[in-house]
Design a protein around this motif. Structure first.
Motif, PDB file in Angstrom:
ATOM      1  N   ARG A  14      96.333 -81.540 -11.748  1.00  0.00           N
ATOM      2  CA  ARG A  14      96.919 -80.696 -10.391  1.00  0.00           C
ATOM      3  C   ARG A  14      96.773 -81.467  -9.212  1.00  0.00           C
ATOM      4  O   ARG A  14      97.255 -80.900  -8.166  1.00  0.00           O
ATOM      5  N   SER A  15      95.716 -82.320  -9.335  1.00  0.00           N
ATOM      6  CA  SER A  15      95.709 -83.369  -8.136  1.00  0.00           C
ATOM      7  C   SER A  15      95.344 -84.535  -8.789  1.00  0.00           C
ATOM      8  O   SER A  15      94.886 -85.024  -9.945  1.00  0.00           O
ATOM      9  N   VAL A  16      95.596 -85.598  -7.710  1.00  0.00           N
ATOM     10  CA  VAL A  16      95.457 -87.111  -8.219  1.00  0.00           C
ATOM     11  C   VAL A  16      94.544 -87.775  -7.335  1.00  0.00           C
ATOM     12  O   VAL A  16      94.479 -87.392  -5.912  1.00  0.00           O
ATOM     13  N   GLU A  17      93.526 -88.534  -7.689  1.00  0.00           N
ATOM     14  CA  GLU A  17      92.964 -89.383  -6.837  1.00  0.00           C
ATOM     15  C   GLU A  17      93.369 -90.663  -6.013  1.00  0.00           C
ATOM     16  O   GLU A  17      94.384 -90.777  -6.897  1.00  0.00           O
ATOM     17  N   PRO A  18      92.855 -91.085  -5.044  1.00  0.00           N
ATOM     18  CA  PRO A  18      93.535 -92.081  -4.332  1.00  0.00           C
ATOM     19  C   PRO A  18      93.414 -93.386  -5.225  1.00  0.00           C
ATOM     20  O   PRO A  18      92.605 -93.704  -6.183  1.00  0.00           O
ATOM     21  N   ARG A  19      94.360 -94.194  -5.095  1.00  0.00           N
ATOM     22  CA  ARG A  19      94.423 -95.566  -5.923  1.00  0.00           C
ATOM     23  C   ARG A  19      94.576 -96.704  -4.948  1.00  0.00           C
ATOM     24  O   ARG A  19      95.304 -96.745  -4.204  1.00  0.00           O
ATOM     25  N   ALA A  20      93.643 -97.683  -5.064  1.00  0.00           N
ATOM     26  CA  ALA A  20      93.853 -98.937  -4.231  1.00  0.00           C
ATOM     27  C   ALA A  20      95.079 -99.384  -4.606  1.00  0.00           C
ATOM     28  O   ALA A  20      95.384 -99.879  -5.789  1.00  0.00           O
TER      29      ALA A  20
ATOM     30  N   GLY B 135      96.393 -86.693  -3.729  1.00  0.00           N
ATOM     31  CA  GLY B 135      97.629 -85.811  -3.624  1.00  0.00           C
ATOM     32  C   GLY B 135      97.348 -84.323  -4.303  1.00  0.00           C
ATOM     33  O   GLY B 135      96.400 -84.554  -5.291  1.00  0.00           O
ATOM     34  N   ASP B 136      97.921 -83.526  -4.175  1.00  0.00           N
ATOM     35  CA  ASP B 136      97.922 -82.181  -4.902  1.00  0.00           C
ATOM     36  C   ASP B 136      99.435 -81.871  -5.483  1.00  0.00           C
ATOM     37  O   ASP B 136     100.326 -82.188  -4.627  1.00  0.00           O
ATOM     38  N   LEU B 137      99.174 -81.328  -6.623  1.00  0.00           N
ATOM     39  CA  LEU B 137     100.638 -80.951  -7.014  1.00  0.00           C
ATOM     40  C   LEU B 137     101.457 -80.088  -6.702  1.00  0.00           C
ATOM     41  O   LEU B 137     100.908 -78.771  -6.296  1.00  0.00           O
ATOM     42  N   THR B 138     102.644 -80.223  -6.015  1.00  0.00           N
ATOM     43  CA  THR B 138     103.465 -79.223  -5.267  1.00  0.00           C
ATOM     44  C   THR B 138     104.661 -78.562  -6.126  1.00  0.00           C
ATOM     45  O   THR B 138     104.998 -77.299  -5.938  1.00  0.00           O
ATOM     46  N   SER B 139     104.998 -79.212  -7.036  1.00  0.00           N
ATOM     47  CA  SER B 139     106.049 -78.877  -7.803  1.00  0.00           C
ATOM     48  C   SER B 139     106.238 -79.654  -9.094  1.00  0.00           C
ATOM     49  O   SER B 139     105.650 -80.731  -9.025  1.00  0.00           O
TER      50      SER B 139
ATOM     51  N   ASP C 201     114.941 -85.698 -21.496  1.00  0.00           N
ATOM     52  CA  ASP C 201     113.972 -86.225 -22.389  1.00  0.00           C
ATOM     53  C   ASP C 201     112.809 -85.332 -22.654  1.00  0.00           C
ATOM     54  O   ASP C 201     111.948 -85.705 -23.778  1.00  0.00           O
ATOM     55  N   GLY C 202     112.784 -84.268 -22.031  1.00  0.00           N
ATOM     56  CA  GLY C 202     111.422 -83.248 -22.395  1.00  0.00           C
ATOM     57  C   GLY C 202     110.415 -83.798 -21.556  1.00  0.00           C
ATOM     58  O   GLY C 202     109.237 -82.913 -21.660  1.00  0.00           O
ATOM     59  N   SER C 203     110.499 -84.745 -20.358  1.00  0.00           N
ATOM     60  CA  SER C 203     109.279 -84.976 -19.696  1.00  0.00           C
ATOM     61  C   SER C 203     108.916 -83.859 -18.484  1.00  0.00           C
ATOM     62  O   SER C 203     110.035 -83.531 -17.919  1.00  0.00           O
ATOM     63  N   VAL C 204     107.878 -83.796 -18.326  1.00  0.00           N
ATOM     64  CA  VAL C 204     107.468 -82.692 -17.449  1.00  0.00           C
ATOM     65  C   VAL C 204     107.045 -83.627 -16.287  1.00  0.00           C
ATOM     66  O   VAL C 204     106.046 -84.157 -16.070  1.00  0.00           O
ATOM     67  N   LEU C 205     107.868 -83.619 -14.880  1.00  0.00           N
ATOM     68  CA  LEU C 205     107.499 -84.556 -13.814  1.00  0.00           C
ATOM     69  C   LEU C 205     106.769 -83.765 -12.800  1.00  0.00           C
ATOM     70  O   LEU C 205     107.187 -82.760 -12.417  1.00  0.00           O
ATOM     71  N   GLY C 206     105.723 -84.225 -12.434  1.00  0.00           N
ATOM     72  CA  GLY C 206     104.925 -83.688 -11.265  1.00  0.00           C
ATOM     73  C   GLY C 206     105.344 -84.345  -9.893  1.00  0.00           C
ATOM     74  O   GLY C 206     105.133 -85.653  -9.861  1.00  0.00           O
ATOM     75  N   VAL C 207     105.447 -83.472  -9.075  1.00  0.00           N
ATOM     76  CA  VAL C 207     105.632 -84.096  -7.769  1.00  0.00           C
ATOM     77  C   VAL C 207     104.517 -83.736  -6.864  1.00  0.00           C
ATOM     78  O   VAL C 207     104.082 -82.519  -6.651  1.00  0.00           O
ATOM     79  N   TYR C 208     103.680 -84.565  -6.159  1.00  0.00           N
ATOM     80  CA  TYR C 208     102.625 -84.513  -5.488  1.00  0.00           C
ATOM     81  C   TYR C 208     102.929 -84.736  -3.947  1.00  0.00           C
ATOM     82  O   TYR C 208     103.977 -85.267  -3.655  1.00  0.00           O
ATOM     83  N   ASP C 209     102.002 -84.220  -3.032  1.00  0.00           N
ATOM     84  CA  ASP C 209     102.195 -84.003  -1.698  1.00  0.00           C
ATOM     85  C   ASP C 209     102.018 -85.414  -0.999  1.00  0.00           C
ATOM     86  O   ASP C 209     101.921 -85.628   0.172  1.00  0.00           O
ATOM     87  N   ASN C 210     101.613 -86.451  -1.757  1.00  0.00           N
ATOM     88  CA  ASN C 210     101.304 -87.873  -1.248  1.00  0.00           C
ATOM     89  C   ASN C 210     102.631 -88.480  -1.730  1.00  0.00           C
ATOM     90  O   ASN C 210     102.635 -89.950  -1.435  1.00  0.00           O
ATOM     91  N   GLY C 211     103.725 -87.904  -2.144  1.00  0.00           N
ATOM     92  CA  GLY C 211     104.849 -88.765  -2.332  1.00  0.00           C
ATOM     93  C   GLY C 211     105.123 -89.279  -3.776  1.00  0.00           C
ATOM     94  O   GLY C 211     106.021 -89.699  -4.179  1.00  0.00           O
ATOM     95  N   GLU C 212     103.951 -89.060  -4.651  1.00  0.00           N
ATOM     96  CA  GLU C 212     104.074 -89.597  -6.065  1.00  0.00           C
ATOM     97  C   GLU C 212     104.644 -88.717  -6.913  1.00  0.00           C
ATOM     98  O   GLU C 212     104.641 -87.488  -6.695  1.00  0.00           O
ATOM     99  N   ILE C 213     105.503 -89.113  -8.008  1.00  0.00           N
ATOM    100  CA  ILE C 213     106.054 -88.506  -8.884  1.00  0.00           C
ATOM    101  C   ILE C 213     105.568 -88.858 -10.285  1.00  0.00           C
ATOM    102  O   ILE C 213     105.605 -90.243 -10.453  1.00  0.00           O
ATOM    103  N   ARG C 214     104.866 -88.088 -11.011  1.00  0.00           N
ATOM    104  CA  ARG C 214     104.212 -88.615 -12.296  1.00  0.00           C
ATOM    105  C   ARG C 214     104.766 -87.768 -13.490  1.00  0.00           C
ATOM    106  O   ARG C 214     105.161 -86.756 -13.287  1.00  0.00           O
ATOM    107  N   ASN C 215     104.809 -88.483 -14.609  1.00  0.00           N
ATOM    108  CA  ASN C 215     105.121 -87.724 -15.864  1.00  0.00           C
ATOM    109  C   ASN C 215     103.605 -87.291 -16.332  1.00  0.00           C
ATOM    110  O   ASN C 215     102.658 -87.741 -16.827  1.00  0.00           O
ATOM    111  N   LEU C 216     103.830 -85.827 -16.565  1.00  0.00           N
ATOM    112  CA  LEU C 216     102.433 -85.134 -16.729  1.00  0.00           C
ATOM    113  C   LEU C 216     102.446 -84.782 -18.057  1.00  0.00           C
ATOM    114  O   LEU C 216     101.235 -84.828 -18.835  1.00  0.00           O
ATOM    115  N   ALA C 217     103.529 -84.517 -18.830  1.00  0.00           N
ATOM    116  CA  ALA C 217     103.627 -84.260 -20.195  1.00  0.00           C
ATOM    117  C   ALA C 217     105.080 -84.362 -20.749  1.00  0.00           C
ATOM    118  O   ALA C 217     105.949 -84.591 -20.018  1.00  0.00           O
TER     119      ALA C 217
END
Length: 453
Positions: free
Chosen positions: A161-167, A336-340, A346-362
């Motif tokens: 539901r949230s992501v840590e910062p990444r250098a 960032g926090d998960l916003t939507s 392909d069945g991928s659940v894509l998470g959109v975070y408020d830091n602009g990142e989009i990630r495959n969650l499952a």
């Protein structure tokens, strides 16, 4: 006489069974993911009155004679043909376009279904909205990778539901550097756009350099802007090459001598870009390692630095065209926090975070069977494996012959009302005819009992 009556009884009973199946189909005409059934009849045992005989020289053969004892249900088959999908607009609703069944679990019991009415519960589990059964699939690991070869598990995004910062560790450049740009050389005539100022330091302008910038992040998610200045330098016998100067200062500091800009001098803040003069391209893999020190000093080679950023320049070109060089990608980000979220085909659940990142969650798993009609109906749109269905072949949507996912949709029932009403009429007439058979047989028995009068 009695045989006809009992044949009529079997006809009544089995036509009633067929009507029961038709009634169930019609009742589920609006049940999502429902698969209709059909009834097939067969005749039953025969009472043989005479066997067949072979022909002889004197007489021909005779056929056997027998009286049937009615009919029975041969099979009640499930029809697993696909049905159209209905759009719901709800992101977590899913329909399978093609082969495959969703996998859900209730404790240790595993079921399969075509009804994709899903939602996330408060613990982050993807579950069926009707029963709360947990949908099976694969979750992303700490590096956002999804291993679809591993056994499926409960889809759970609680820890995502949230992501840590990444250098920032990588950066990629693309675009073009104008080949007509004049090279910077010491001793150019006064009409050239590059001239030292009165104190002898170097002056850059838009006509002899290309400047761009890109944000990057440290391990705490703090944003920093790094600036890049590209310029062409006459390397003498080595031909014309380009230099890239990097700085955290948009003014790049003072350059006191043209020689300080020569990439061959291996300056801490300058790297060399050796374009091929015939193709206008850089050698494959042209890159440089940028070093960021504790005090935010920046260079290309200090071993005491605490951060390194690998910069890939290999996609840059040097053509006779306007300069468009820019850093199109860097892999760092702030927290960032998960916003939507969204679901892919392909069945991928894509998470959109408020830091602009989009990630495959499952990724949702599907199962296919050699004989889907052999599945055991369990109610609630659920099926279980039987000996004749074959084991489940589990895979990802759009892979291994599995269907793709239609997000925001639910599969409708495959019941065809026109077909069911036609079968209903035929079944009713069959039932009616068998009832008349019993009535007629009864009247014939009545005539027999009246013979004694």
């Amino acid at each position: 006489m009695m045989r006809s009556m009992y044949a009529g009884v079997s006809g009544l009973q089995n036509h009633q069974t067929k009507m029961d199946v038709i009634g169930n189909n019609i009742a589920n005409v609006n049940t999502n993911g429902f698969k209709k059934s059909r009834v097939l009849f067969q005749d039953t045992l025969y009472q043989t009155m005479r066997g067949g005989s072979s022909p002889t020289d004197a007489r021909g053969g005779t056929n056997p004679m027998g009286v049937g004892l009615g009919m029975q249900v041969a099979s009640i088959d499930q029809i697993h043909t696909p049905a159209p999908a209905q759009s719901t607009g709800k992101t977590t609703d899913m329909a399978v376009d093609g082969n495959g069944y969703f996998i859900v679990e209730d404790g240790n019991e595993r079921y399969y279904t075509r009804a994709g009415g899903f939602d996330f519960d408060r613990n982050g589990n993807l579950v069926t909205t009707a029963d709360g059964f947990k949908v099976q699939g694969w979750n992303a690991d700490e590096n956002w990778n999804i291993d679809t070869v591993a056994p499926p598990e409960d889809i759970d995004i609680q820890d995502l539901r949230s992501v840590e910062p990444r250098a920032t560790t990588e950066m990629t450049f693309t675009g073009n550097l104008d080949s007509t740009l004049r090279a910077i050389n010491e001793g150019e005539d006064e009409n050239f756009v590059f001239q030292p100022d009165q104190e002898g330091s170097v002056i850059f302008n838009n006509e002899n350099s290309v400047v761009t910038s890109k944000e990057m992040y440290n391990s705490l998610g703090d944003e920093e802007i790094v600036y890049f200045r590209f310029y062409k330098f006459d390397g003498g016998d080595d031909g014309i090459t380009w230099g890239c100067q990097v700085s955290l200062d948009p003014d790049f500091g003072d350059i006191d001598d043209v020689d300080e800009l020569n990439p061959s001098n291996e300056s801490d803040t300058i790297t060399e870009l050796p374009f091929d003069q015939d193709t206008g391209k850089l050698p494959v893999g042209t890159s440089a390692t940028l070093k960021i020190q504790d005090d935010n000093e920046i260079d290309f080679g200090n071993d005491d630095d605490v951060r390194e950023i690998e910069i890939d320049f290999s996609d840059l070109t040097q053509y006779n065209s306007s300069s468009t060089a820019w850093a199109e990608h860097q892999d760092g980000y702030t927290s960032g926090d998960l916003t939507s979220f969204d679901v892919g085909a392909d069945g991928s659940v894509l998470g959109v975070y408020d830091n602009g990142e989009i990630r495959n969650l499952a990724r949702v798993a599907l199962a296919n069977f050699q004989n889907p009609t052999g599945l055991q109906q369990e109610g609630n749109n659920l099926y279980q494996v039987t000996n004749n269905s074959g084991d489940a072949n589990i895979g990802a949507p759009a892979d291994q012959g599995m269907g793709s996912i239609m997000p925001g949709s639910l599969e409708m029932s495959n019941v065809d009302l026109s077909e069911e009403f036609t079968d209903m009429i035929v079944t009713q007439r069959g039932f009616q005819a068998n009832s008349r058979l019993i009535t007629t047989s009864d009247e014939m028995l009545q005539e027999l009992t009246n013979l004694k009068r």
